[in-house]
Scaffold this active site. Structure first.
Site, PDB file in Angstrom:
ATOM      1  CD  GLU A  98      27.927 -41.758  35.404  1.00 23.61           C
ATOM      2  OE1 GLU A  98      27.158 -42.669  35.050  1.00 23.61           O
ATOM      3  OE2 GLU A  98      28.628 -41.104  34.588  1.00 23.61           O
ATOM      4  CG  HIS A 140      19.532 -40.950  27.060  1.00 22.20           C
ATOM      5  ND1 HIS A 140      18.765 -40.749  25.942  1.00 22.20           N
ATOM      6  CD2 HIS A 140      19.873 -39.729  27.517  1.00 22.20           C
ATOM      7  CE1 HIS A 140      18.644 -39.452  25.731  1.00 22.20           C
ATOM      8  NE2 HIS A 140      19.298 -38.810  26.677  1.00 22.20           N
ATOM      9  CG  HIS A 189      22.574 -41.720  29.722  1.00 25.92           C
ATOM     10  ND1 HIS A 189      23.487 -41.392  28.746  1.00 25.92           N
ATOM     11  CD2 HIS A 189      22.173 -40.545  30.266  1.00 25.92           C
ATOM     12  CE1 HIS A 189      23.618 -40.070  28.683  1.00 25.92           C
ATOM     13  NE2 HIS A 189      22.852 -39.541  29.610  1.00 25.92           N
ATOM     14  CD  GLU A 235      18.618 -31.342  28.669  1.00 29.92           C
ATOM     15  OE1 GLU A 235      18.824 -31.909  29.761  1.00 29.92           O
ATOM     16  OE2 GLU A 235      19.494 -31.219  27.803  1.00 29.92           O
ATOM     17  NE  ARG A 284      21.976 -38.050  34.834  1.00 26.65           N
ATOM     18  CZ  ARG A 284      22.134 -37.437  33.655  1.00 26.65           C
ATOM     19  NH1 ARG A 284      22.419 -36.152  33.611  1.00 26.65           N
ATOM     20  NH2 ARG A 284      22.006 -38.109  32.537  1.00 26.65           N
ATOM     21  CB  ALA A 344      31.329 -40.168  30.879  1.00 26.61           C
ATOM     22  CD  GLN A 378      24.494 -35.806  22.027  1.00 25.71           C
ATOM     23  OE1 GLN A 378      23.283 -35.659  22.013  1.00 25.71           O
ATOM     24  NE2 GLN A 378      25.112 -36.654  21.225  1.00 25.71           N
ATOM     25  N   GLY A 379      23.667 -32.413  26.275  1.00 27.01           N
ATOM     26  CA  GLY A 379      22.616 -31.467  26.650  1.00 27.01           C
ATOM     27  C   GLY A 379      23.098 -30.171  27.251  1.00 27.01           C
ATOM     28  N   GLY A 380      23.683 -30.205  28.443  1.00 23.70           N
ATOM     29  CA  GLY A 380      24.142 -28.971  29.059  1.00 23.70           C
ATOM     30  C   GLY A 380      24.208 -29.077  30.565  1.00 23.70           C
ATOM     31  CG  ASP A 421      37.865 -48.323  36.287  1.00 21.31           C
ATOM     32  OD1 ASP A 421      37.573 -49.527  36.135  1.00 21.31           O
ATOM     33  OD2 ASP A 421      38.233 -47.599  35.349  1.00 21.31           O
ATOM     34  CB  SER A 469      41.126 -36.921  33.041  1.00 20.49           C
ATOM     35  OG  SER A 469      40.725 -37.838  32.021  1.00 20.49           O
ATOM     36  NE  ARG A 471      17.952 -37.796  30.384  1.00 22.03           N
ATOM     37  CZ  ARG A 471      19.218 -37.425  30.453  1.00 22.03           C
ATOM     38  NH1 ARG A 471      20.059 -38.088  31.222  1.00 22.03           N
ATOM     39  NH2 ARG A 471      19.657 -36.395  29.760  1.00 22.03           N
ATOM     40  CB  SER A 527      25.204 -35.570  35.453  1.00 17.45           C
ATOM     41  OG  SER A 527      25.008 -35.163  34.119  1.00 17.45           O
TER      42      SER A 527
END
Length: 529
Positions: free
Chosen positions: A365, A234, A341, A112, A376, A41, A46-48, A213, A12, A280, A381
């Protein structure tokens, strides 16, 4: 209990909810959530969302940045497909009512690590939560969407398992956590959007639901899995005994945050010319190197040179959480460590999100579309979730209506209640610790072989437990985690080079040709797992 739907969506997060909303006008949809709709997740992001939204930016520049970050392992067609559809994906979210942050020029775009331009649209520093809340509200208003919260999928139902002579997916068996009942959910089309596998590691920025899963279920059903060795760590997870998996956004470095040693020395320029704006994998390895070299528990991320007003406007969530823990980021540096991450590999799909099994799609993901390559690029994402949710929905909408067979109920006649559930807890802890120690940021053949030896023992033990006792939420997750960990180790052992997120001391060079690591499982007709 047996239920029938046009589409079954497992997961979801953003991919699952976006697909459900696109299908709900014409299809009867079941949306399965391990916890509540809000707990995914995606909501922690946070980022965008990275997309070309500024005339000074370009599709070609975004593609170039993505492929550079991905160490040239990216699939060119998939990369172009996602990035060319980025603006439409963002426009769709705006149309749904997502309140993206604005400035005098329109929507505020941040930058970023790895990006050559400002192209990340966001909602302050809690983009995923804002997007998730908006879509969840719409989901709950849709009469054609049956929401099954506190339910966890056990396994896919396929023609192979039913001995029908085909490999088509016909739905899944799903455990109702509240009642303990296993539901048989039949569906003409099934979409896995169950997220990644961060909880396979001891330290992660992921929520507790990220247990691999979807990847494990698809593997057991016969789908190809690719590039699982590429686990993104991360660089900056908050290091504090009272903080669990709290991420310090990439955007903090994008807005000028500097990484420091405890004595205040800046160290990233020693490791890469791009310093804090390096991708990263580079930053995570640099931090790992400095911590191990100097015996440090953490390093520090300092953005206190920015004004309090700026920090309050751009990072209210991070500012507030740190203040709760006694860290004032307007005056103090933030203690940080790397943490698992993002899972860059997953179930192999095409540009319509289709897998090797007819009727089965994967988005988000859990998939391996080819977009991310070996690493990535930040904020790609959520974009991938949106683009492939639409692709899956469009393909489903084009399919003719077809009947599907009578599905057998879950057979629990030969199992009993577990007598020692402590086995699950012990195996879970052992798995996550040796994955962190042996299959972490820097790898060696010896460490990987040790991990493989341990994982083989765990697989046998957990399979035996699964065969004899009633399924539970924890057992299902552990079973999926051990399968996912095995896939990560197997892929890592096959890659005889260092590329992107996979760094091996035995193979420090990068090979001239970039190749995917693809695993195929030969199904045995006598196995019903």
């Amino acid at each position: 209990m047996a239920l029938r739907f046009d589409v079954l969506i497992i997961g979801s997060g953003l991919a699952g909810q976006a697909a459900a909303l696109r299908l709900a006008a014409t299809h009867k949809v079941a949306l399965v959530s391990k916890r509540s709709l809000e707990d995914s997740a995606s909501s922690w992001a946070q980022g965008g969302i990275a997309a070309v939204l500024d005339n000074r930016d370009s599709i070609e520049a975004h593609i170039r940045d993505t492929i550079t970050a991905g160490s040239f392992l990216n699939d060119p067609r998939a990369t172009r497909f996602v990035i060319e559809n980025g603006r439409r994906a963002v426009d769709w979210l705006i149309a749904q009512g997502v309140p993206f942050t604005r400035d005098d020029d329109g929507y505020h775009l941040t930058r970023e690590g790895g990006h050559s331009a400002r192209r990340v649209i966001h909602v302050a520093d809690a983009t995923g939560l804002a997007v998730q809340n908006t879509l969840t509200s719409l989901i709950r208003q849709q009469p054609n969407i049956t929401v099954l919260e506190q339910h966890i999928a056990i396994d896919l139902i396929t023609g192979d398992k039913l001995r029908l002579g085909d490999s088509r997916c016909y739905g899944a068996y799903v455990l109702d956590n509240a009642s303990g009942e296993v539901l048989t959910l039949g569906a003409r089309h099934t979409l896995i959007a169950a997220g990644g596998a961060g909880k396979v590691y001891l330290y992660t920025t992921n929520p507790d639901t990220s247990t691999g899963d979807g990847i494990a279920m698809a593997w057991r059903a016969g789908c190809r899995i690719a590039n699982m060795e590429f686990i993104q760590f991360h660089p900056t997870c908050l290091y504090h005994p009272e903080a669990k998996s709290f991420l310090i956004s990439e955007a903090v470095r994008g807005e000028g945050g500097r990484l420091l040693l405890p004595d205040g020395t800046r160290f990233m320029p020693w490791h890469d010319a791009r310093a804090e704006l390096a991708p990263r994998d580079v930053v995570a390895r640099a931090i790992d190197f400095e911590m191990k070299k100097r015996g440090l528990d953490c390093v520090y991320l300092d953005i206190s040179h920015k004004s309090a007003d700026f920090l309050g406007e751009h990072f209210p969530n991070i500012l507030g959480r740190c203040l709760d823990l006694g860290i004032d980021i307007t005056r103090q540096a933030i203690p940080v460590v790397p943490a698992a991450h993002y899972t860059c590999g997953g179930v192999v799909t095409d540009l319509r999100a289709r897998t090797d099994l007819p009727g089965l799609y994967v988005a988000g993901e859990a998939s391996c579309t080819g977009l991310h390559g070996a690493n990535r690029l930040a904020s790609n994402s959520l974009l991938e979730c949106l683009v492939f949710a639409e692709a899956a929905a469009n393909d489903i909408l084009e399919q003719p209506v077809r009947d599907f067979p009578q599905l057998p109920p879950w057979d629990a006649s030969r199992v009993s209640d577990p007598d020692e559930e402590i086995v699950i807890a012990h195996n879970w802890d052992e798995l996550r610790r040796f994955m962190w120690d042996y299959v972490g940021i820097v790898r060696t053949n010896k460490r990987l072989q040790r991990a493989q030896n341990r994982i083989r023992l765990l697989i046998r033990e957990i399979d035996d437990f699964y065969s004899h006792f009633r399924v539970s939420h924890d057992l299902i997750e552990l079973r999926n985690l051990v399968v996912t960990a095995d896939l990560i180790i197997r892929c890592a052992l096959r890659r005889h080079e260092s590329r992107g997120l996979h760094f091996s001391r035995n193979y420090p060079e990068t090979l001239p040709r970039a190749r995917n690591t693809v695993l195929r499982r030969r199904l045995r007709p006598d196995r019903q797992d």
